[in-house]
Design an enzyme around this catalytic site. Structure first.
Site, mmCIF file in Angstrom:
data_model
loop_
_atom_site.group_PDB
_atom_site.id
_atom_site.type_symbol
_atom_site.label_atom_id
_atom_site.label_comp_id
_atom_site.label_asym_id
_atom_site.label_seq_id
_atom_site.Cartn_x
_atom_site.Cartn_y
_atom_site.Cartn_z
ATOM 1 N N ARG A 105 0.836 -1.191 0.000
ATOM 2 C CA ARG A 105 0.000 0.000 0.000
ATOM 3 C C ARG A 105 0.875 1.247 0.000
ATOM 4 O O ARG A 105 1.694 1.430 0.892
ATOM 5 C CB ARG A 105 -0.910 -0.004 1.231
ATOM 6 C CG ARG A 105 -2.035 1.002 1.098
ATOM 7 C CD ARG A 105 -3.109 0.682 2.077
ATOM 8 N NE ARG A 105 -2.673 1.018 3.426
ATOM 9 C CZ ARG A 105 -3.459 1.590 4.316
ATOM 10 N NH1 ARG A 105 -4.700 1.880 4.026
ATOM 11 N NH2 ARG A 105 -3.014 1.870 5.521
ATOM 12 N N THR A 109 -0.843 7.668 -1.384
ATOM 13 C CA THR A 109 -2.112 7.544 -2.121
ATOM 14 C C THR A 109 -3.039 6.513 -1.473
ATOM 15 O O THR A 109 -4.229 6.478 -1.781
ATOM 16 C CB THR A 109 -1.849 7.095 -3.572
ATOM 17 O OG1 THR A 109 -1.278 5.775 -3.532
ATOM 18 C CG2 THR A 109 -0.908 8.032 -4.297
ATOM 19 N N ASP A 201 -3.191 -9.682 13.032
ATOM 20 C CA ASP A 201 -2.479 -9.702 11.746
ATOM 21 C C ASP A 201 -2.187 -11.160 11.379
ATOM 22 O O ASP A 201 -1.391 -11.834 12.032
ATOM 23 C CB ASP A 201 -1.174 -8.905 11.859
ATOM 24 C CG ASP A 201 -0.498 -8.763 10.506
ATOM 25 O OD1 ASP A 201 -0.343 -7.632 10.032
ATOM 26 O OD2 ASP A 201 -0.143 -9.804 9.898
ATOM 27 N N ASP A 204 1.536 -12.014 10.636
ATOM 28 C CA ASP A 204 2.348 -12.061 11.859
ATOM 29 C C ASP A 204 2.041 -13.307 12.667
ATOM 30 O O ASP A 204 2.936 -13.941 13.218
ATOM 31 C CB ASP A 204 2.087 -10.820 12.723
ATOM 32 C CG ASP A 204 2.808 -9.590 12.184
ATOM 33 O OD1 ASP A 204 3.701 -9.753 11.332
ATOM 34 O OD2 ASP A 204 2.457 -8.480 12.604
HETATM 35 N N1 URA Z 1 -5.003 -8.063 7.537
HETATM 36 C C1 URA Z 1 -4.809 -8.810 8.660
HETATM 37 O O1 URA Z 1 -3.870 -9.598 8.743
HETATM 38 N N2 URA Z 1 -5.672 -8.646 9.684
HETATM 39 C C2 URA Z 1 -6.733 -7.810 9.633
HETATM 40 O O2 URA Z 1 -7.499 -7.751 10.592
HETATM 41 C C3 URA Z 1 -6.909 -7.052 8.452
HETATM 42 C C4 URA Z 1 -6.030 -7.195 7.419
#
Ligand code: URA
Length: 210
Positions: A105, A109, A201, A204
């Protein structure tokens, strides 16, 4: 598959998803559960793969038996979290071809920018399943599908673990022809774009990078 969104409410899927959401679940366990749940979701998303017939000999007699028809499936991982879903599908469909889409990302922008794209040949003749555990804003998913369509794909499905209503709406607007299969439609996105209640995430948690 006529519905744009299919939520797989099978008890095994829902049980495994609860374990994955729990913040006390270890990285190794999270990865194992993602592998298992992906196989259950893949069962659903491949339900309408076309069959033809072939003649074989069982030990008892000759029979005309069903067999998958057409070009091999193309499985496309949206990097990096999509990689956690690849092996589960590949165990079920070992002959699938595999592609990768990498997007980041742009902080100014906020738009997705491509940094990697490699897809199997003859995408137009294949069922293409794009995998990414989290359908959050839907911006990168929609951009990944744009790239697959530019590369010729016409029959695409999107497989994820969790979806936010915002992401489903974005995908429906951009790609109404791409059915989505997920284990849960969660409540909302928070201000940072995380799915709530979600699981944090996904990258992660599966790779232990936090
Ligand atoms: N990506 C992720 O890993 N977790 C989220 O909650 C949103 C996007």
């Amino acid at each position: 598959m006529s519905d744009h969104l299919t939520v797989v409410d099978h008890p095994l899927v829902q049980h495994k998803l609860t374990l994955m959401r729990d913040k006390g679940t270890s990285t190794a366990e999270f990865r194992r559960l993602l592998h298992e749940i992906t196989q259950l979701l893949a069962y659903e998303i491949t339900r309408e793969m076309p069959l033809t017939t072939t003649t074989i000999d069982t030990p008892m007699e000759e029979m005309v038996a069903p067999i998958l028809a057409g070009k091999k499936l193309a499985l496309v991982s949206i990097l990096r979290a999509g990689n956690g879903m690849l092996d589960g599908v590949l165990e079920l469909v070992p002959s699938a071809r595999v592609g990768f889409v990498g997007l980041y990302r742009d902080e100014e922008t906020l738009q997705p920018v491509q940094y990697y794209f490699k897809a199997p040949k003859e995408l137009n003749d294949r069922l293409v399943i794009a995998v990414d555990p989290m359908l959050a804003t839907g911006n990168s998913s929609a951009a990944a599908i744009d790239l697959l369509k530019e590369a010729g794909a016409t029959n695409i499905r999107f497989l994820c673990l969790l979806a936010a209503p915002e992401g489903v709406a974005r995908m429906k607007e951009a790609h109404p022809d791409v059915p989505i299969v997920t284990a849960s439609l969660d409540r909302e996105l928070n201000e940072k774009g995380y799915i709530m209640p979600g699981l944090g995430d996904a990258g992660d948690r599966m790779f232990g990078t936090k």
